[in-house]
Design a protein around this motif. Structure first.
Motif, short mmCIF file in Angstrom:
data_model
loop_
_atom_site.label_atom_id
_atom_site.label_comp_id
_atom_site.label_asym_id
_atom_site.label_seq_id
_atom_site.Cartn_x
_atom_site.Cartn_y
_atom_site.Cartn_z
N ARG A 20 1.01 -1.49 0.27
CA ARG A 20 -0.10 0.19 0.33
C ARG A 20 0.72 1.12 0.09
NH1 ARG A 20 -3.24 0.79 4.94
NH2 ARG A 20 -3.72 2.13 3.67
N ALA A 21 2.01 0.78 1.01
CA ALA A 21 2.49 2.65 0.94
C ALA A 21 4.08 2.80 -0.22
CB ALA A 21 3.82 2.25 1.86
N GLU A 22 3.78 1.51 -1.15
CA GLU A 22 4.69 1.76 -2.30
C GLU A 22 3.48 2.34 -3.31
OE1 GLU A 22 6.55 -1.85 -3.38
OE2 GLU A 22 8.14 -1.30 -2.06
N VAL A 23 2.27 2.20 -3.04
CA VAL A 23 1.62 2.57 -4.88
C VAL A 23 0.98 3.51 -3.94
CG1 VAL A 23 -0.92 2.39 -5.01
CG2 VAL A 23 0.11 -0.17 -5.12
N TYR A 24 1.01 4.34 -2.77
CA TYR A 24 1.01 5.75 -2.77
C TYR A 24 2.48 6.18 -2.83
CZ TYR A 24 -3.26 5.71 -0.34
OH TYR A 24 -5.06 5.59 -0.23
N GLY A 25 3.18 5.96 -2.69
CA GLY A 25 4.40 7.07 -3.10
C GLY A 25 4.92 6.46 -5.06
N LEU A 26 4.02 5.40 -5.31
CA LEU A 26 4.14 5.59 -6.69
C LEU A 26 3.04 6.70 -7.23
CD1 LEU A 26 5.27 4.22 -9.86
CD2 LEU A 26 3.42 3.05 -9.18
N LEU A 27 2.35 6.63 -7.11
CA LEU A 27 1.01 8.11 -7.38
C LEU A 27 1.66 8.87 -7.03
CD1 LEU A 27 -2.38 6.20 -6.40
CD2 LEU A 27 -1.25 6.40 -8.43
#
Length: 209
Positions: A20-27
């Motif tokens: 989840r944290a990585e997806v937010y970071g990617l966005l």
């Protein structure tokens, strides 16, 4: 998320919170600016199959990876400028105040700044964009998931921040991007973001408060 982080789907057992944290970071990274060369190359070789067949995000994630493979980086850079840059009002605004109050730098931004101050967060030096930029809000969510201060980085704070500062307008942003004829890579990004936020909203709705 920095450009050296892996862009993968992870199963719940192997680290759902990290994913989840990585997806937010990617966005955050992709909405703030066109992808760096390193991130662009990672997207082109990213795995598109989710761990479980039929996973909700698999389709839109595959479209985003597919756009990365189909387009060249200069095309994506030009698309970013066409959608979000330029002189005067951009084709698509990336700031929440525009969607919530009809103009920039309005009361929603004031309230957001108060909330960030309560969390001990502030805009980094040198960043010109106001705190209600979608990239900044995604970065806050990444911190609330992955940060080490459990007094701030916890599920209750994530739920409250997401519902108040992202959920109420993110769909409007994604729809605005999708309505642009010149959107290609960023239409795929908007579709993935919309699906991811829907999963987040569903998860937070199940959290007991």
């Amino acid at each position: 998320m920095n450009s050296s982080a892996s862009v993968v789907f992870q199963s719940q057992d192997s680290g759902e919170e990290l994913a989840r944290a990585e997806v937010y970071g990617l966005l955050a990274e992709l909405f703030f600016a066109p992808p760096s060369q390193g991130l662009f190359e990672q997207l082109r070789v990213a795995v598109t199959q989710a761990p479980r067949a039929g996973a909700f995000l698999e389709g839109s994630w595959g479209e985003l990876v597919g756009a990365s493979r189909r387009l060249e980086l200069p095309e994506i850079e030009a698309e970013y400028v066409a959608l979000f840059g330029g002189v005067g009002k951009p084709a698509v605004c990336l700031f929440s105040s525009w969607y919530l109050a009809g103009a920039l730098n309005q009361q929603p931004l004031v309230e957001l700044r108060q909330a960030l101050e309560a969390l001990g967060l502030e805009r980094p030096p040198g960043v010109l964009e106001t705190e209600d930029h979608i990239a900044g809000l995604c970065e806050v969510m990444r911190y609330l998931i992955a940060g080490e201060d459990l007094g701030v980085s916890n599920l209750a704070t994530q739920q409250r921040f997401f519902n108040t500062y992202l959920r109420v307008w993110a769909d409007g942003l994604c729809e605005a991007i999708g309505a642009q004829m010149q959107a290609d890579f960023y239409r795929a990004l908007a579709d993935f973001a919309r699906d991811f936020f829907a999963v987040e909203a569903q998860g937070f709705d199940l959290v007991e408060t």
